[in-house]
Design a protein around this motif. Sequence first.
Motif, short mmCIF file in Angstrom:
data_model
loop_
_atom_site.label_atom_id
_atom_site.label_comp_id
_atom_site.label_asym_id
_atom_site.label_seq_id
_atom_site.Cartn_x
_atom_site.Cartn_y
_atom_site.Cartn_z
N ASP A 58 0.83 -1.21 0.00
CA ASP A 58 0.00 0.00 0.00
C ASP A 58 0.86 1.26 0.00
O ASP A 58 2.09 1.21 0.07
CB ASP A 58 -1.03 -0.02 1.14
N VAL A 59 0.18 2.38 -0.11
CA VAL A 59 0.86 3.68 -0.27
C VAL A 59 1.84 3.92 0.87
O VAL A 59 2.96 4.40 0.66
CB VAL A 59 -0.19 4.80 -0.34
N ALA A 60 1.44 3.54 2.08
CA ALA A 60 2.31 3.79 3.24
C ALA A 60 3.59 2.98 3.14
O ALA A 60 4.68 3.47 3.46
CB ALA A 60 1.55 3.44 4.53
N ASP A 61 3.47 1.73 2.65
CA ASP A 61 4.67 0.90 2.48
C ASP A 61 5.64 1.56 1.51
O ASP A 61 6.84 1.64 1.76
CB ASP A 61 4.30 -0.49 1.91
N TRP A 62 5.09 2.01 0.37
CA TRP A 62 5.96 2.63 -0.65
C TRP A 62 6.61 3.90 -0.12
O TRP A 62 7.78 4.18 -0.40
CB TRP A 62 5.18 2.92 -1.94
N ALA A 63 5.84 4.68 0.67
CA ALA A 63 6.40 5.92 1.24
C ALA A 63 7.54 5.58 2.18
O ALA A 63 8.60 6.22 2.17
CB ALA A 63 5.31 6.70 1.96
N ALA A 64 7.36 4.52 2.98
CA ALA A 64 8.41 4.12 3.92
C ALA A 64 9.65 3.66 3.16
O ALA A 64 10.78 3.99 3.52
CB ALA A 64 7.89 3.01 4.82
N ILE A 65 9.43 2.92 2.06
CA ILE A 65 10.56 2.43 1.26
C ILE A 65 11.30 3.60 0.62
O ILE A 65 12.54 3.66 0.62
CB ILE A 65 10.07 1.42 0.19
N ASP A 66 10.54 4.57 0.12
CA ASP A 66 11.17 5.77 -0.46
C ASP A 66 12.05 6.47 0.57
O ASP A 66 13.16 6.90 0.27
CB ASP A 66 10.09 6.75 -0.95
N ALA A 67 11.51 6.56 1.79
CA ALA A 67 12.27 7.23 2.86
C ALA A 67 13.55 6.46 3.18
O ALA A 67 14.61 7.05 3.38
CB ALA A 67 11.40 7.37 4.10
N GLU A 68 13.43 5.12 3.19
CA GLU A 68 14.63 4.31 3.48
C GLU A 68 15.69 4.44 2.38
O GLU A 68 16.89 4.38 2.64
CB GLU A 68 14.23 2.83 3.60
N LEU A 69 15.20 4.62 1.15
CA LEU A 69 16.14 4.71 0.03
C LEU A 69 16.68 6.12 -0.16
O LEU A 69 17.62 6.32 -0.95
CB LEU A 69 15.47 4.25 -1.27
N ALA A 70 16.11 7.09 0.56
CA ALA A 70 16.48 8.50 0.32
C ALA A 70 17.99 8.78 0.46
O ALA A 70 18.57 9.42 -0.43
CB ALA A 70 15.66 9.42 1.22
N PRO A 71 18.65 8.31 1.53
CA PRO A 71 20.10 8.59 1.61
C PRO A 71 20.87 7.99 0.43
O PRO A 71 21.75 8.65 -0.13
CB PRO A 71 20.52 7.93 2.92
N ALA A 72 20.51 6.75 0.06
CA ALA A 72 21.18 6.11 -1.09
C ALA A 72 20.89 6.91 -2.36
O ALA A 72 21.78 7.11 -3.19
CB ALA A 72 20.70 4.68 -1.24
N ALA A 73 19.65 7.39 -2.48
CA ALA A 73 19.26 8.15 -3.67
C ALA A 73 20.08 9.44 -3.77
O ALA A 73 20.51 9.83 -4.85
CB ALA A 73 17.77 8.47 -3.63
N ARG A 74 20.30 10.08 -2.62
CA ARG A 74 21.11 11.31 -2.61
C ARG A 74 22.54 11.00 -3.03
O ARG A 74 23.16 11.72 -3.81
CB ARG A 74 21.09 11.95 -1.22
N GLN A 75 23.06 9.88 -2.52
CA GLN A 75 24.43 9.48 -2.83
C GLN A 75 24.60 9.22 -4.32
O GLN A 75 25.53 9.74 -4.96
CB GLN A 75 24.77 8.22 -2.02
N VAL A 76 23.66 8.45 -4.89
CA VAL A 76 23.77 8.13 -6.31
C VAL A 76 23.59 9.40 -7.17
O VAL A 76 24.29 9.58 -8.16
CB VAL A 76 22.72 7.05 -6.72
N ALA A 77 22.68 10.29 -6.74
CA ALA A 77 22.49 11.54 -7.46
C ALA A 77 23.79 12.36 -7.44
O ALA A 77 24.19 12.94 -8.45
CB ALA A 77 21.36 12.34 -6.84
N ALA A 78 24.47 12.35 -6.30
CA ALA A 78 25.73 13.09 -6.20
C ALA A 78 26.78 12.46 -7.12
O ALA A 78 27.52 13.16 -7.82
CB ALA A 78 26.23 13.11 -4.76
N ASP A 79 26.83 11.11 -7.14
CA ASP A 79 27.78 10.42 -8.03
C ASP A 79 27.54 10.77 -9.49
O ASP A 79 28.47 10.85 -10.29
CB ASP A 79 27.67 8.90 -7.87
N LEU A 80 26.25 10.96 -9.85
CA LEU A 80 25.93 11.30 -11.23
C LEU A 80 25.94 12.82 -11.46
O LEU A 80 25.50 13.29 -12.50
CB LEU A 80 24.53 10.75 -11.58
N GLU A 81 26.41 13.55 -10.45
CA GLU A 81 26.44 15.04 -10.50
C GLU A 81 25.07 15.61 -10.75
O GLU A 81 24.87 16.51 -11.54
CB GLU A 81 27.42 15.51 -11.57
N LEU A 82 24.06 15.04 -10.04
CA LEU A 82 22.71 15.53 -10.18
C LEU A 82 22.26 16.28 -8.93
O LEU A 82 21.09 16.58 -8.78
CB LEU A 82 21.74 14.38 -10.43
N GLY A 83 23.19 16.52 -8.00
CA GLY A 83 22.82 17.23 -6.78
C GLY A 83 22.38 18.63 -7.13
O GLY A 83 22.58 19.10 -8.24
#
Length: 450
Positions: free
Chosen positions: A424-449
Amino acid sequence: MTRVRAADAALCPACSSPVADDPRFTTWCPSCEWNLDPSPAPGPAASDREQRRADRRRRRDEAARRTVRTRVERVYAAVAADRSAVRDPAWLGANALAGAVHLTTLCLAACALGLLVAAPTWPLRVLGLFVAALVHSLRPRLGRLPRNTVRLYRGDAPELFALTDRVAEALGGRPVDVVLVTAEFNAGFGRIGLRRRNVLRLGLPLWAVLAPGRRLALLGHELGHQVNGDSRRGLWLRSALAALDEWEELTRPALYRQSFGTFVELAASAALQLLLRPVNLAARALLGLLERLTLRTGQAAEYRADRLAADLAGTEAGLGLLRTLMLRATVDTTLLRMRAERGRRARRTGTGTGTHTGAAAVPATGPWEELAAQLTDVPALERERRLRLSAREFGTVDRSHPPTHLRLAMLEALPPTAARLQADVADWAAIDAELAPAARQVAADLELGH
Ligand SMILES: [Zn+2]
Ligand SMILES: [Zn+2]
């Protein structure tokens, strides 16, 4: 095939049918396929001789591509008619061939040991050392977690792991142990290390543009690789392939070619090449044979993984995942454009007096949300172009998976099913939040910050 409507009418220079004219995408004609592939044709050769050579190469490539196409289509027909066995004679042959490769390595190891321990003269002992070095580079490898990739363990992302656990359980596979978050438009699954840990690779550029149902289909496909009978991923075949690759590389003639030196050096180099050439040709032939023998079971296993994914997340989500997979080039160019825009913005705000007054131009959303928004905007005509390109080009790209248009056709031919598993929506929101630090890291690696 879906009919596409030309929005802003311009006319095709080849057949005068209306073509859509969206400045962000390639203009092409769905009626006669004018400009379907806008990549430039190779320029004229410098001399007649070069031209003849280029023609010969083109003919050879074309013939090789036709052979692959025929084989791939045959696998498709067999799987569609439910005539594909997980273990067929080709599979047996591949495993026997892998066994012979392993036996060769083992014999060499025994030989090296014998020479090192019991050789009566030192030149023989040196030979023993040489053979030991060869065995070392041929040894089967268990794989290792890559160093510079974001790793998530159970404790880092409990909701994500809870979801992968549910998927694994529904498919009858083992749970994931580590998730690697990468910068690729791809995903993958494999076993790594002595403990054979289950590793799921999640490429953020792909994950970010997938709707929830399609993400579930992606997890279904990847974890489905545990139960779809894909022997190519097993240690036995994979390490045999790696050993053959190593043989091929070590005996490549160009490595030992010398263009100057004394007569003795030149003669020695020529003799060495003469000796190594047959080994190199044999390694190449065996690699080709092994690939041929595993193509059928490997591609059949991919279709099976697609079916598992559709069974789990519903046919619509399974098809949606495959349609998204076709947008690789669009994702690549969008990421390039975003990086360039961010670079420009950084220069504009950075050249001031060091105050951050220019920060008003920064968009409210993060780079992954922006990428997802750009991708939902891809017009139907561009999607249609990618589909036809996949049909035209196959035989040249990615032999590990069947071409996407055939994977789509296979799923479309099955009776549609509803999703068996849902988050459900809450599960996906929680997963997005868990992935957020990794997402920031990968965005920085791709120079997308920002
Ligand atoms: Zn046309
Ligand atoms: Zn796969």
